[in-house]
Design an enzyme around this catalytic site. Structure first.
Site, PDB file in Angstrom:
ATOM      1  N   ASP A   1       0.862  -1.181   0.000  1.00  0.00           N
ATOM      2  CA  ASP A   1       0.000   0.000   0.000  1.00  0.00           C
ATOM      3  C   ASP A   1       0.900   1.234   0.000  1.00  0.00           C
ATOM      4  OD1 ASP A   1      -2.470   1.466   0.282  1.00  0.00           O
ATOM      5  OD2 ASP A   1      -1.869   1.818   2.356  1.00  0.00           O
TER       6      ASP A   1
ATOM      7  N   ASP B   1      -7.544  -1.606   4.479  1.00  0.00           N
ATOM      8  CA  ASP B   1      -6.651  -2.657   4.005  1.00  0.00           C
ATOM      9  C   ASP B   1      -7.045  -4.032   4.544  1.00  0.00           C
ATOM     10  OD1 ASP B   1      -5.089  -0.843   2.608  1.00  0.00           O
ATOM     11  OD2 ASP B   1      -3.771  -0.465   4.317  1.00  0.00           O
TER      12      ASP B   1
ATOM     13  N   ASP C   1      -1.634  -0.695   6.218  1.00  0.00           N
ATOM     14  CA  ASP C   1      -1.768  -0.198   7.591  1.00  0.00           C
ATOM     15  C   ASP C   1      -3.110   0.439   7.871  1.00  0.00           C
ATOM     16  OD1 ASP C   1      -1.524   2.149   6.098  1.00  0.00           O
ATOM     17  OD2 ASP C   1      -0.530   3.198   7.740  1.00  0.00           O
TER      18      ASP C   1
END
Length: 725
Positions: free
Chosen positions: A413, A610, A606
């Site tokens: 990410d 997610d 995080d």
């Protein structure tokens, strides 16, 4: 109307009397057959059983274990990890002191009736005191119609001792007291070394607990009072002086300092704290005096949660262990059958004397080592997870080690993972005829209803320029698209720079190409300008990507940002592949798409959005500075914010799996080769006892190599912060 199901809870028991994989199978079977038990996993390396049960009572679990011949009691950390080692050591000293004169009298003194009786007297304490743990374990197993490693040792040593005693009484000269004494002594050597090595493998969880503060200073009526840590309660105001440990989790009320979080995160860089900042128990206060409002104590603290996760991982089983479990369930009875066949074969086919045939059958009993099979996997898991915890990496279960084998792509990410996740206002571009400050003020008004990092950057940027932000109402957020609000009766929207006039669109592309994230601002549907925010790439990102490449893993980045912005950031970090303009709900789709191509995916994230992607990935890795939802959904948690630990986690997991395989291959190969050698008389009982002891010790020592793992590319000081764990 159905009965309400009792809530499931986790119970940990200390199990006494287990010696091999066959013991583990018996205890697991007994526990799994108990009412209310959903699942039970028994760990030979740390002698515990972890049970998921809906029953509120522990007593039925203890009774189930006792019914199959073992002891059980609620788990405690108060027992010394070296208690078992010390118990074996005392018996070993007695055995050595008495066995040495037995050997001298047997091989260096002319045999006589008096000498034989003296040897018998010296060998008896060795057999029945030093060897008592094996005799007791064998008799306990026999009462429950079972057989364990203790059965093999007890039968072997008692057979040699009993035959020798009969020989002395009958006036025969063929005695094997030396064999019986040496068998017990050598196996005690192995047991002592094995107990020491297992204690070392399990040191991490105990050391984490020991890192906590033992007492605390609290304010009571304006006066400081020192209390034991057990008396600390939520709501207390703790005084933490420079150099002291923060006693529990809380929030800084007064003071400014820095804290050393290396024990929790594996990172040696101190973190600045001040009023309003959260601090965690067991971290060390730096130079300033702090007043901390205690919010969590005891089992609710971050430290306690880390220890629980670590213990849960160490108690879990890797899927590869199933083969060893199936073999060990029938191993001991088969070995006893082979030993009896050996005894008969040597007497009938080889026309050997009863004493010679007995020695060969005893060698068969002693060479077999189900203990090595039982220790192969848990010893490696304990050592691997323990070392990982020292580096701020928590594995949720042993299956992660197997899952990392075929990983060929890591999906990162962007925000908060590749980048710092701390957004700053970088630029404001007004449309022709518009004022930049007015554009920013309206954007801040629309974003003031959101807690998103980008929204905060816009609002804080307006404040830093001293602008007056107009009042806004009817705030709404469109995930992945932007925010809108009503300002003075007009709809102000901040969102993706799409459908803009050519001049503004070109400027948005330029900003994105420079690594900034541009957003357009609309006033009642008319574009009035652009705001751009920046997010720095983490310092360690490029080195982490390089290490992942060295592990032969492709690295991709997924983000909802514009493709040009994402490519600019990926270029800085050396990332191979960019998946841009992906809405939060689309991340899990990208993971599935890659899996559909036959790829095995690690997803690192995080944020709260997610969670689905972390759960879908073959291995989900949550950065510990992120949200609880992400951490809960992941297979691996990085307690610090450094993505360098992604490469550490992947490499350490692969090494742990390799050690598991090595241990199992050794344990199987050892028995396949050694048992036939004993059957055909190549190995004596003494050599067999030594080899058996060495086999158990070898798998534990091989596992302990994982404790020497070092982060690549860092100085030793980076590891030293947690080396004491």
């Amino acid at each position: 109307m159905s009965a309400t199901r009792a809530p499931e809870r986790e119970v940990v028991l200390d199990i006494e009397g287990m010696t091999c994989a066959s013991c583990v199978n018996k205890v697991e079977k007994a526990l799994n057959g108990t009412d209310g038990v959903e699942a039970a996993v028994v760990n030979l390396a740390n002698r515990t059983a972890t049970i998921k049960t809906s029953s509120p009572e522990v007593k039925p679990l203890v009774e189930a274990v006792e019914r199959v011949g073992y002891g059980a009691r609620p788990h405690t950390t108060e027992r010394s990890p070296h208690e078992e080692e010390r118990a074996y050591l005392v018996r070993l000293i007695v055995a050595v002191v008495l066995t040495l004169p037995v050997l001298v009298l047997t091989f260096l003194v002319r045999p006589s009736d008096q000498t034989m009786r003296l040897i018998w007297a010296l060998a008896t304490p060795v057999e029945f005191y030093a060897g008592w743990p094996f005799i007791r374990g064998a008799s306990r197993a026999a009462r429950h119609r079972a057989a364990t490693m203790d059965t093999l040792i007890a039968i072997g040593s008692l057979a040699a001792y009993g035959y020798s005693a009969w020989s002395v009484i009958a006036g025969q000269k063929e005695t094997y007291f030396d064999t019986a004494a040496v068998i017990v002594t050598l196996i005690l050597v192995g047991k002592t070394l094995e107990a020491r090595a297992r204690a070392a493998a399990g040191d991490a969880a105990r050391a984490l607990l020991e890192r906590g503060a033992k007492d605390a200073t609290i304010l009571v009526g304006g006066e400081e009072r020192r209390i034991p840590i057990e008396d600390l309660r939520p709501g207390n105001m703790a005084v933490v002086r420079p150099g002291e440990k923060i006693p529990a989790d809380g929030i800084v009320e007064v003071g400014a300092s820095w804290v050393d979080l290396s024990m929790l995160t594996g990172e040696s860089v101190p973190v600045d704290v001040g009023p309003g900042d959260e601090v965690v128990g067991a971290s060390i206060n730096g130079h300033g005096r702090l007043l901390v409002f205690i919010s969590k104590v005891g089992g609710n603290t971050r430290l306690a949660e880390i220890v629980r996760l670590l213990q849960r991982a160490q108690a879990s089983k890797a899927p590869i262990q199933r083969l060893a479990d199936r073999v060990s369930s029938v191993f001991v009875p088969i070995v006893i059958g082979v030993a009896l066949a050996t005894l008969g074969g040597w007497v009938v086919l080889a026309d050997a004397s009863p004493g010679t045939a007995l020695l060969h059958s005893v060698a068969v009993l002693l060479i077999a080592c189900p203990c090595a099979l039982g220790l192969a996997t848990p010893a490696a898991i304990m050592a691997g997870t323990g070392r990982a915890a020292q580096l701020g990496i928590l594995f949720k279960g042993a299956e992660v080690f197997e899952s990392t084998r075929g990983i060929d792509i890591v999906l990162l990410d962007k925000t908060g993972t590749v980048t710092e996740g701390v957004m700053e206002l970088a630029d404001v571009i007004p449309a022709p005829g518009r004022d930049a400050d007015r554009v920013l003020a309206l954007a801040a008004a629309a974003e003031s209803g959101s807690e998103h990092p980008i929204a905060r950057a816009v609002v804080e940027g307006a404040g830093a320029r001293g602008l007056t932000v107009p009042d806004a109402a009817e705030h709404a957020v469109r995930p992945g698209a932007g925010a809108l609000a009503s300002v003075g009766g007009r709809e102000i929207r901040v969102g993706r720079p799409e459908g803009l006039p050519e001049q503004l669109a070109a400027r948005a592309d330029d900003l994105a190409a420079g690594g900034l994230t541009p957003f357009a601002v609309w006033d009642d549907g008319r574009p009035i300008g652009l705001v751009a925010v920046s997010d720095r790439v983490k310092a360690e990102a490029a080195r982490t990507v390089q290490r992942l490449h060295e592990l032969e893993v492709e690295v991709a980045m997924v983000t909802g940002d514009r493709r040009a912005t994402a490519r600019a950031i990926a270029e800085q970090a050396g990332i191979d592949r960019v998946l841009a303009e992906v809405f939060p709900e689309g991340k899990v789709g990208e993971v599935r798409r890659l899996q559909g191509e036959g790829r095995r995916v690690v997803f690192v994230g995080d944020g709260i959005n997610d969670g689905p992607a972390l759960a879908q990935a073959d291995v989900g890795v949550a950065v510990g500075t992120g949200t609880d939802v992400a951490i809960e959904a992941a297979d691996v948690t990085l307690m610090g914010g450094e993505i360098a630990s992604v490469a550490d986690a992947l490499e350490l997991a692969r090494r742990t799996y390799r050690v598991i395989v090595q241990n199992l291959v050794w344990a199987f190969a050892y028995n396949v080769v050694m048992i036939p050698l004993a059957v055909f008389g190549v190995l004596t009982p003494m050599w067999a006892a030594g080899a058996m002891a060495a086999s158990s010790v070898s798998v534990v020592l091989n596992a302990l190599r994982l404790r020497r793992y070092r982060r690549a590319g860092y100085s030793d000081s980076r590891d030293r912060g947690t080396e004491g764990i």
